[in-house]
Write a protein that holds these residues in place. Structure first.
Motif, PDB file in Angstrom:
ATOM      1  N   PRO A 198       0.810  -1.227   0.000  1.00 45.64           N
ATOM      2  CA  PRO A 198       0.000   0.000   0.000  1.00 45.64           C
ATOM      3  C   PRO A 198       0.838   1.270   0.000  1.00 45.64           C
ATOM      4  O   PRO A 198       0.388   2.295  -0.510  1.00 45.64           O
ATOM      5  N   ASP A 199       2.033   1.211   0.562  1.00 42.91           N
ATOM      6  CA  ASP A 199       2.909   2.386   0.589  1.00 42.91           C
ATOM      7  C   ASP A 199       3.568   2.664  -0.758  1.00 42.91           C
ATOM      8  O   ASP A 199       4.190   3.712  -0.939  1.00 42.91           O
ATOM      9  N   GLU A 200       3.425   1.726  -1.717  1.00 41.41           N
ATOM     10  CA  GLU A 200       4.099   1.868  -3.013  1.00 41.41           C
ATOM     11  C   GLU A 200       3.147   2.173  -4.157  1.00 41.41           C
ATOM     12  O   GLU A 200       3.594   2.442  -5.280  1.00 41.41           O
ATOM     13  N   VAL A 201       1.842   2.138  -3.919  1.00 43.13           N
ATOM     14  CA  VAL A 201       0.857   2.284  -4.988  1.00 43.13           C
ATOM     15  C   VAL A 201      -0.027   3.490  -4.730  1.00 43.13           C
ATOM     16  O   VAL A 201      -0.585   3.642  -3.636  1.00 43.13           O
ATOM     17  N   ALA A 202      -0.157   4.343  -5.748  1.00 44.27           N
ATOM     18  CA  ALA A 202      -1.000   5.531  -5.645  1.00 44.27           C
ATOM     19  C   ALA A 202      -1.979   5.579  -6.807  1.00 44.27           C
ATOM     20  O   ALA A 202      -1.702   5.050  -7.891  1.00 44.27           O
ATOM     21  N   ILE A 203      -3.117   6.230  -6.575  1.00 48.56           N
ATOM     22  CA  ILE A 203      -4.093   6.478  -7.641  1.00 48.56           C
ATOM     23  C   ILE A 203      -3.797   7.853  -8.227  1.00 48.56           C
ATOM     24  O   ILE A 203      -3.812   8.862  -7.524  1.00 48.56           O
TER      25      ILE A 203
END
Length: 425
Positions: A116-121
């Protein structure tokens, strides 16, 4: 994350348990016993899936690659989100918008790879790639490598970077029909010098549908200490893979393509130890986040689209990644196998099934692609797009899961007629 808990915690879930989604679930369950390869050719099943799309009757749409418009379930949920957020207004934005966006990003990470800390929308693949290119710590004389066949606006971003920082762009050519993975890896390796800092590689070349051996390229580049950014605009929810197994440093995708999210959603993956290396394109609301939030703040934005990502994931998971991939591969091979060896017709996508999935490109000798696309629409009522650059001359053909073999038969017949006419003239 437990999906039931995820849905319960979302402040706005729209119609995630709608009647239409329940009907889809029942359809899937009825065919659960059939292997995805066998189900790929079961037209009764796919006609049921087709019924969930509102199709424009004016033409056969073979240009899903630009935008895979959304099925009814996702559309109705999206509209519900818009209504609910308009009702909640500032309360929503000041209370739960970021928590909900984080949960959706975490679900994307769990589904497609990464933490989760590596993926952004983001808003699309272009924005995701530009964040990395513009924020990379360039110095004068640093070199970037990319291909002629890469996406135009991203190549322009490298050009702007060169003008601003004095960097050097080295552009390579990817063969239409490579014989081995090593042939492609060597093309990038031969371009590397001690000044090379970043390589951009298309996971799938958007104009031909060719899938490149990106993990092998990443492994090779890291041996030289070079970062790799993958343009995966067409890959997520198209064919099955995990981003964090590719050994790339950065990955970008447009979710409005094969995941069928409403317009305005993209994905950016940055390997955890690279996040602090990239300077933010736009200043975050709070400075110096320890995670990817430092890189993708865009201010007030259409949060209904963020929530609709969740609905698109529901739909995608119901269809199943393997079922969808097998269907798209089947549709592409259905028509390309019928025309690949015909005189006057040239398929610009590798015949090796491991090097492509649903997208392919086809041209007719002596016919300009724009003329070809116009004739397909005007005479045969088939909508597609002409491509004429970087050695690719033809029309890109992108069916979707709702496309039928009967529609592709019409396309194949039109190609044969057009090739015959072009040869006669």
């Amino acid at each position: 994350m437990n999906k039931r808990t995820f849905l319960k915690n979302l402040a706005v879930t729209g119609l995630a348990s709608s009647t239409s989604l329940k009907a889809l679930s029942e359809t899937i369950e009825a065919y659960e016993h059939i292997h995805p390869k066998d189900l790929a050719i079961d037209e009764d099943f796919w006609l049921k899936i087709r019924a969930g799309y509102k199709l424009k009757p004016d033409y056969i749409n073979l240009e899903n690659g630009y935008y895979c418009f959304i099925p009814t379930e996702t559309l109705e949920n999206y509209i519900s989100h818009i209504r609910e957020i308009n009702y909640q207004a500032s309360w929503y934005f000041r209370t739960v918008q970021w928590e909900n966006k984080d949960k959706v990003a975490a679900r994307l990470a769990a589904t497609f790879g990464g933490s989760p800390d590596e993926v952004a929308i983001t808003r699309n693949a272009t924005e995701s790639l530009d964040i990395i290119i513009s924020g990379f710590p360039w110095k004068k004389g640093d070199e970037a490598i990319f291909a002629h066949q890469d996406y135009g606006s991203i190549k322009n971003m490298f050009e702007l970077t060169s003008r601003r920082h004095g960097t050097v762009n080295k552009i390579v050519d990817i063969p239409l029909h490579p014989k081995t993975d090593e042939e492609i890896v060597k093309i990038y390796e031969d371009a590397i010098t001690p000044n090379t800092k970043l390589i951009m590689v298309s996971h799938m070349i958007n104009i031909t549908g060719q899938i490149l051996p990106v993990k092998k390229i990443c492994d090779m580049a890291h041996g030289y200490g070079v970062d790799v950014m993958l343009d995966g605009a067409h890959c997520i929810a198209h064919f099955d893979f995990r981003i964090d197994e590719l050994n790339c440093d950065y990955y970008a995708c447009s979710l409005h393509k094969w995941l069928s999210v409403p317009l305005g959603a993209g994905l950016l993956y940055v390997k955890k130890d690279k996040i602090n290396k990239i300077w933010p394109l736009l200043a975050p609301y709070e400075l110096d986040h320890a995670n990817i939030k430092n890189l993708n703040h865009i201010g007030t934005h259409p949060v209904a689209t963020d929530l609709a990502v969740n609905d698109a994931l529901d739909y995608f998971e119901k269809i199943g990644a393997e079922r969808k991939e097998e269907r798209l591969r089947y549709l592409q091979r259905y028509w390309t196998d019928k025309v690949r060896d015909l005189p006057g017709i040239h398929v610009n996508t590798p015949a090796d099934p491991s090097r492509s999935c649903g997208i392919a490109n086809v041209g007719i000798s002596g016919m300009d692609p724009s003329e070809m696309a116009k004739l397909l629409l005007d005479k045969y009522k088939i909508y597609t797009v002409g491509i004429n650059y970087a050695g690719v001359v033809g029309c890109r053909i992108t069916p979707n899961v709702y496309t039928t073999p009967r529609e592709l038969d019409i396309f194949v017949s039109s190609l044969k007629e057009m090739a015959k006419s072009a040869g006669a003239s």
